[in-house]
Design an enzyme around this catalytic site. Structure first.
Site, PDB file in Angstrom:
ATOM      1  N   TYR A  50      -2.553   8.193  -0.088  1.00  0.00           N
ATOM      2  CA  TYR A  50      -2.689   6.765   0.207  1.00  0.00           C
ATOM      3  C   TYR A  50      -3.496   6.554   1.489  1.00  0.00           C
ATOM      4  CZ  TYR A  50      -1.166   2.078   1.710  1.00  0.00           C
ATOM      5  OH  TYR A  50      -1.115   0.783   2.148  1.00  0.00           O
TER       6      TYR A  50
HETATM    7  P1  NAP Z   1       2.409  -5.551  -3.730  1.00  0.00           P
HETATM    8  O1  NAP Z   1       3.487  -6.535  -3.420  1.00  0.00           O
HETATM    9  O2  NAP Z   1       2.748  -4.340  -4.502  1.00  0.00           O
HETATM   10  O3  NAP Z   1       1.190  -6.299  -4.424  1.00  0.00           O
HETATM   11  C1  NAP Z   1       0.090  -5.535  -4.856  1.00  0.00           C
HETATM   12  C2  NAP Z   1      -0.885  -6.434  -5.567  1.00  0.00           C
HETATM   13  O4  NAP Z   1      -1.979  -5.617  -6.011  1.00  0.00           O
HETATM   14  C3  NAP Z   1      -0.284  -7.122  -6.780  1.00  0.00           C
HETATM   15  O5  NAP Z   1      -0.797  -8.442  -6.852  1.00  0.00           O
HETATM   16  C4  NAP Z   1      -0.791  -6.278  -7.930  1.00  0.00           C
HETATM   17  O6  NAP Z   1      -1.007  -7.019  -9.103  1.00  0.00           O
HETATM   18  C5  NAP Z   1      -2.155  -5.839  -7.410  1.00  0.00           C
HETATM   19  N1  NAP Z   1      -2.588  -4.625  -8.097  1.00  0.00           N
HETATM   20  C6  NAP Z   1      -2.042  -3.387  -8.040  1.00  0.00           C
HETATM   21  N2  NAP Z   1      -2.700  -2.555  -8.859  1.00  0.00           N
HETATM   22  C7  NAP Z   1      -3.682  -3.291  -9.447  1.00  0.00           C
HETATM   23  C8  NAP Z   1      -4.677  -3.001 -10.419  1.00  0.00           C
HETATM   24  N3  NAP Z   1      -4.813  -1.786 -10.962  1.00  0.00           N
HETATM   25  N4  NAP Z   1      -5.513  -4.005 -10.792  1.00  0.00           N
HETATM   26  C9  NAP Z   1      -5.386  -5.229 -10.278  1.00  0.00           C
HETATM   27  N5  NAP Z   1      -4.448  -5.574  -9.375  1.00  0.00           N
HETATM   28  C10 NAP Z   1      -3.609  -4.602  -8.971  1.00  0.00           C
HETATM   29  O7  NAP Z   1       1.717  -5.009  -2.393  1.00  0.00           O
HETATM   30  P2  NAP Z   1       1.646  -5.552  -0.890  1.00  0.00           P
HETATM   31  O8  NAP Z   1       2.724  -4.900  -0.139  1.00  0.00           O
HETATM   32  O9  NAP Z   1       1.482  -7.013  -0.851  1.00  0.00           O
HETATM   33  O10 NAP Z   1       0.288  -4.840  -0.429  1.00  0.00           O
HETATM   34  C11 NAP Z   1      -0.961  -5.485  -0.527  1.00  0.00           C
HETATM   35  C12 NAP Z   1      -2.000  -4.627   0.181  1.00  0.00           C
HETATM   36  O11 NAP Z   1      -1.590  -4.384   1.515  1.00  0.00           O
HETATM   37  C13 NAP Z   1      -2.196  -3.257  -0.478  1.00  0.00           C
HETATM   38  O12 NAP Z   1      -3.567  -2.910  -0.444  1.00  0.00           O
HETATM   39  C14 NAP Z   1      -1.401  -2.323   0.444  1.00  0.00           C
HETATM   40  O13 NAP Z   1      -1.892  -1.016   0.419  1.00  0.00           O
HETATM   41  C15 NAP Z   1      -1.605  -2.999   1.778  1.00  0.00           C
HETATM   42  N6  NAP Z   1      -0.561  -2.686   2.755  1.00  0.00           N
HETATM   43  C16 NAP Z   1       0.737  -3.077   2.532  1.00  0.00           C
HETATM   44  C17 NAP Z   1       1.692  -2.765   3.500  1.00  0.00           C
HETATM   45  C18 NAP Z   1       3.147  -3.153   3.329  1.00  0.00           C
HETATM   46  O14 NAP Z   1       4.006  -2.664   4.086  1.00  0.00           O
HETATM   47  N7  NAP Z   1       3.480  -4.053   2.384  1.00  0.00           N
HETATM   48  C19 NAP Z   1       1.351  -2.065   4.654  1.00  0.00           C
HETATM   49  C20 NAP Z   1       0.030  -1.685   4.824  1.00  0.00           C
HETATM   50  C21 NAP Z   1      -0.909  -2.008   3.877  1.00  0.00           C
HETATM   51  P3  NAP Z   1       0.056  -7.102 -10.330  1.00  0.00           P
HETATM   52  O15 NAP Z   1       1.416  -7.084  -9.692  1.00  0.00           O
HETATM   53  O16 NAP Z   1      -0.284  -8.405 -10.976  1.00  0.00           O
HETATM   54  O17 NAP Z   1      -0.183  -5.935 -11.155  1.00  0.00           O
END
Ligand code: NAP
Length: 248
Positions: A156
């Site tokens: 990741y």
């Molecule tokens: P999340 O709640 O899991 O949401 C992820 C989103 O990405 C969902 O809308 C999902 O869509 C979409 N997605 C995943 N795989 C996909 C695919 N193959 N095609 C199209 N859409 C896809 O994640 P989050 O925590 O909000 O994270 C969002 C971003 O922030 C990510 O890039 C993550 O790496 C980054 N981030 C998060 C954190 C944290 O602690 N939360 C920390 C650092 C970085 P569907 O559900 O509709 O499939």
């Protein structure tokens, strides 16, 4: 009523959940016409309904991102349905954690497909049109573990480290033609995607000055800042929104 982003079209990937959803709401509140994308149609349509109910403009395009065709296809559909895209938020991402020696070739390819290849070809499709119009903003969502070695986060972290470098490369490539490219690097944030991590997320956050996890809205605020002209002199930056976790 005219507001800061009135007349702008924004495409937010991964807008059906967590940080992307909060970002779509935040950009819409500033007057942008927002295209939300993700795989889950039901959650996508619900988010659109809520943005519209709050007086915003939004539409949903379902897309399973993971290769050049899906990325270029989403970019073209967004442009056809909402007009030229002025703001691209590359937020969709997957974060399977685990030991390197248990990672398969398929796992490796999938993480790089969603986290690197899709943003790459969304930019390839949309940035030239932004540059031709002389304005645009791209915000990539990376992570604090793109710059920290952490047990279980090799794949990741490596994929997001690639996105950090791409942020700087694209700033050099498109910045001179009016397109600002920046990144936000979130720390541990409570979302649907991190719900499974339970206490581990709190433990990860505890070492930072804020001593807590972030909210999707706090990360969306950083993304929104970079997407607006308030950040007009900011190019190629990686803004840490991590409660200070990487500063101390
Ligand atoms: P999340 O709640 O899991 O949401 C992820 C989103 O990405 C969902 O809308 C999902 O869509 C979409 N997605 C995943 N795989 C996909 C695919 N193959 N095609 C199209 N859409 C896809 O994640 P989050 O925590 O909000 O994270 C969002 C971003 O922030 C990510 O890039 C993550 O790496 C980054 N981030 C998060 C954190 C944290 O602690 N939360 C920390 C650092 C970085 P569907 O559900 O509709 O499939």
């Amino acid at each position: 009523m005219s507001t800061e982003l009135s007349g702008s079209t924004a495409l937010v990937t991964g807008a059906t959940s967590g940080i992307g959803r909060a970002t779509a709401f935040s950009l819409a509140a500033l007057g942008a016409d927002v295209v939300l994308s993700g795989r889950n149609e039901e959650r996508g349509r619900q988010a659109v309904k809520e943005i519209r109910a709050a007086g915003g403009s939004a539409l949903f395009i379902a897309s399973d991102l993971g290769d050049e065709a899906s990325a270029r296809g989403l970019a073209r559909q967004a442009t056809e349905q909402a007009g030229p895209v002025d703001i691209l938020v590359n937020n969709a991402g997957i974060f399977p954690f685990g030991p390197t020696d248990r990672t398969t070739g398929e796992d490796f390819d999938e993480v790089f497909a969603v986290n690197v290849k899709a943003p790459y070809f969304l930019v390839a499709e949309l940035a030239p049109a932004m540059a031709a119009r002389g304005r645009g903003a791209i915000v990539n969502v990376t992570t604090m573990v793109a710059g920290l070695g952490m047990d279980g986060m090799s794949l990741y972290g490596a994929s997001k480290a690639a996105l950090v470098l791409l942020t700087k490369s694209w700033a050099a490539e498109y910045g001179p033609r009016g397109v600002r490219v920046n990144a936000v690097s979130p720390g541990p944030t409570r979302t649907e995607g991190t719900a499974v991590m339970g206490d581990a997320l709190d433990n990860l956050a505890a070492a930072g000055p804020a001593q807590r996890t972030g909210t999707p809205e706090e990360i969306a605020a950083a993304i929104t800042y970079l997407a607006t002209d308030r950040a007009s002199f900011v190019h190629g930056a990686v803004l840490a929104a991590d409660g200070g976790r990487t500063a101390v």
